[in-house]
Design a protein around this motif. Sequence first.
Motif, PDB file in Angstrom:
ATOM      1  N   ASN A 164       0.833  -1.203   0.000  1.00  0.00           N
ATOM      2  CA  ASN A 164       0.000   0.000   0.000  1.00  0.00           C
ATOM      3  C   ASN A 164       0.871   1.257   0.000  1.00  0.00           C
ATOM      4  N   ASN A 174      -8.045   2.776  -1.675  1.00  0.00           N
ATOM      5  CA  ASN A 174      -8.842   3.806  -0.997  1.00  0.00           C
ATOM      6  C   ASN A 174      -9.281   3.338   0.392  1.00  0.00           C
ATOM      7  N   ARG A 175      -9.853   4.263   1.151  1.00  0.00           N
ATOM      8  CA  ARG A 175     -10.210   3.988   2.539  1.00  0.00           C
ATOM      9  C   ARG A 175     -11.212   2.842   2.666  1.00  0.00           C
ATOM     10  N   GLU A 176     -12.214   2.821   1.783  1.00  0.00           N
ATOM     11  CA  GLU A 176     -13.237   1.768   1.853  1.00  0.00           C
ATOM     12  C   GLU A 176     -12.624   0.390   1.628  1.00  0.00           C
ATOM     13  N   LEU A 178      -9.433  -0.505   2.151  1.00  0.00           N
ATOM     14  CA  LEU A 178      -8.591  -0.848   3.292  1.00  0.00           C
ATOM     15  C   LEU A 178      -9.432  -1.249   4.502  1.00  0.00           C
ATOM     16  N   GLU A 179     -10.534  -0.543   4.706  1.00  0.00           N
ATOM     17  CA  GLU A 179     -11.419  -0.878   5.825  1.00  0.00           C
ATOM     18  C   GLU A 179     -12.007  -2.272   5.665  1.00  0.00           C
ATOM     19  N   ILE A 209      -3.413   6.500   2.075  1.00  0.00           N
ATOM     20  CA  ILE A 209      -4.028   6.348   3.387  1.00  0.00           C
ATOM     21  C   ILE A 209      -3.306   5.240   4.147  1.00  0.00           C
ATOM     22  N   PHE A 211      -2.694   2.215   6.342  1.00  0.00           N
ATOM     23  CA  PHE A 211      -3.651   1.179   6.737  1.00  0.00           C
ATOM     24  C   PHE A 211      -4.038   1.329   8.206  1.00  0.00           C
ATOM     25  N   SER A 213      -4.375   3.811   9.980  1.00  0.00           N
ATOM     26  CA  SER A 213      -5.160   5.008  10.285  1.00  0.00           C
ATOM     27  C   SER A 213      -6.641   4.839  10.001  1.00  0.00           C
ATOM     28  N   VAL A 214      -7.030   3.740   9.373  1.00  0.00           N
ATOM     29  CA  VAL A 214      -8.390   3.594   8.844  1.00  0.00           C
ATOM     30  C   VAL A 214      -9.420   3.338   9.943  1.00  0.00           C
ATOM     31  N   SER A 215      -9.082   2.487  10.904  1.00  0.00           N
ATOM     32  CA  SER A 215     -10.041   2.112  11.951  1.00  0.00           C
ATOM     33  C   SER A 215      -9.292   1.513  13.127  1.00  0.00           C
ATOM     34  N   CYS A 218      -8.080  -1.950  12.161  1.00  0.00           N
ATOM     35  CA  CYS A 218      -6.863  -1.915  11.340  1.00  0.00           C
ATOM     36  C   CYS A 218      -5.643  -1.567  12.192  1.00  0.00           C
TER      37      CYS A 218
END
Length: 392
Positions: A164, A174-176, A178-179, A209, A211, A213-215, A218
């Motif tokens: 990534n 994108n964020r979606e 990776l989430e 982004i 990884f 940082s996403v949730s 993660c």
Amino acid sequence: MQSIFDEKIERRNTGSMKWDVADGELPMWVADMDFKTAPEVTDAILKRARQGVFGYTLITDEWYQAYINWWKHRHDFRIEKEWLIFCTGVVPAISSIVRKMTTVGENVVVMTPAYNIFFNSILNNGRNVLESRLRYKEGVYQIDFEDLEEKLAEPQTSMLILCNPHNPIGKIWNRETLERIGMLCKKYHVLVLSDEIHCDITKPGSGYIPFASVSEECRENSITCIAPTKAFNLAGIQTAAVVIPDKTLRHKVNRGLNTDEVAEPNVFAAIAPAAAFGYGSKWLDELREYLWENRRFAERFITENIPEVSAVKGEATYLLWLDCRKVIGDSTELCRFIRKDSGLYLSDGREYRNGDGFLRMNLACPKERVQDGLERLKKSISAYEEWVCRQC
């Protein structure tokens, strides 16, 4: 207007892996730039070298702060100091982490085509590569989430190596996406090892982004490898960082890196990143503009002059992924022919798995050299098709 990146540096006979080639050959294969690093980095190294004493070295607070500040301001991700561990390189870190965090005979999932050294880090340590093949349709790569979930759900699967941005296709996830990866890995108790070494080489105006940082899922179920080496051309300095928010994972990885003796810096390993991240932002922005223009130039040239080949649209890295499937034959044979015919040295797509019919071309060199490489490619593609026809 002349750019500092137009300067042609003579690298033959300097111990360069990339340029250890025959006279007349043009190496555009390994991910190594033909540009001098940022002047601030050179100045910092020379200042330290002039001291003349090169003893055992510690990681300084400046090293930690350089990473923390860079990711906060450049990538909008707050890294805590205790999350950071020094390592001599991203590849040594990946191999050590595979050894420490998985067991012999377990599966490590890789979404292919992917950086070929991942496979070495897995197989050389007695683990199994479990491919989840990316789908390629109308010039765009996408994750096959049904297949990925199937591979993650296998009881013997314990790790996913994520790239990534993704090498060799130049994709920024994108964020979606990776989430969704994070949720699946959490569901099936699969640890995510994210290689983010190419994160600073993105299209101007675009970011990546992290990884972690996403949730929360993660962040707590991931290990991230980062370094200034790709962006600032410092691979020979042997310096990188491993980011691990979870305390338990961090303890295990730290023990593994120390056991494998890849956690001690050479004398310049802390200085170079501190200078690059501390003072190299303007230089890097100029580099990204130059690299992007190289990419656009290469894409136009290929469209107008080599109709049998198409360049996969990328948003990151300085690596051009070339779709050569319309050319008669296979990529291994084609790659060898091109080098013999015109001296152009590219990477064979088969090395990355799920890449037969593709070649990888390094555009991180002066534009004049990019044009030379493209002219050689044009000549060799035409000659190869003629040669294949004569064999029939």
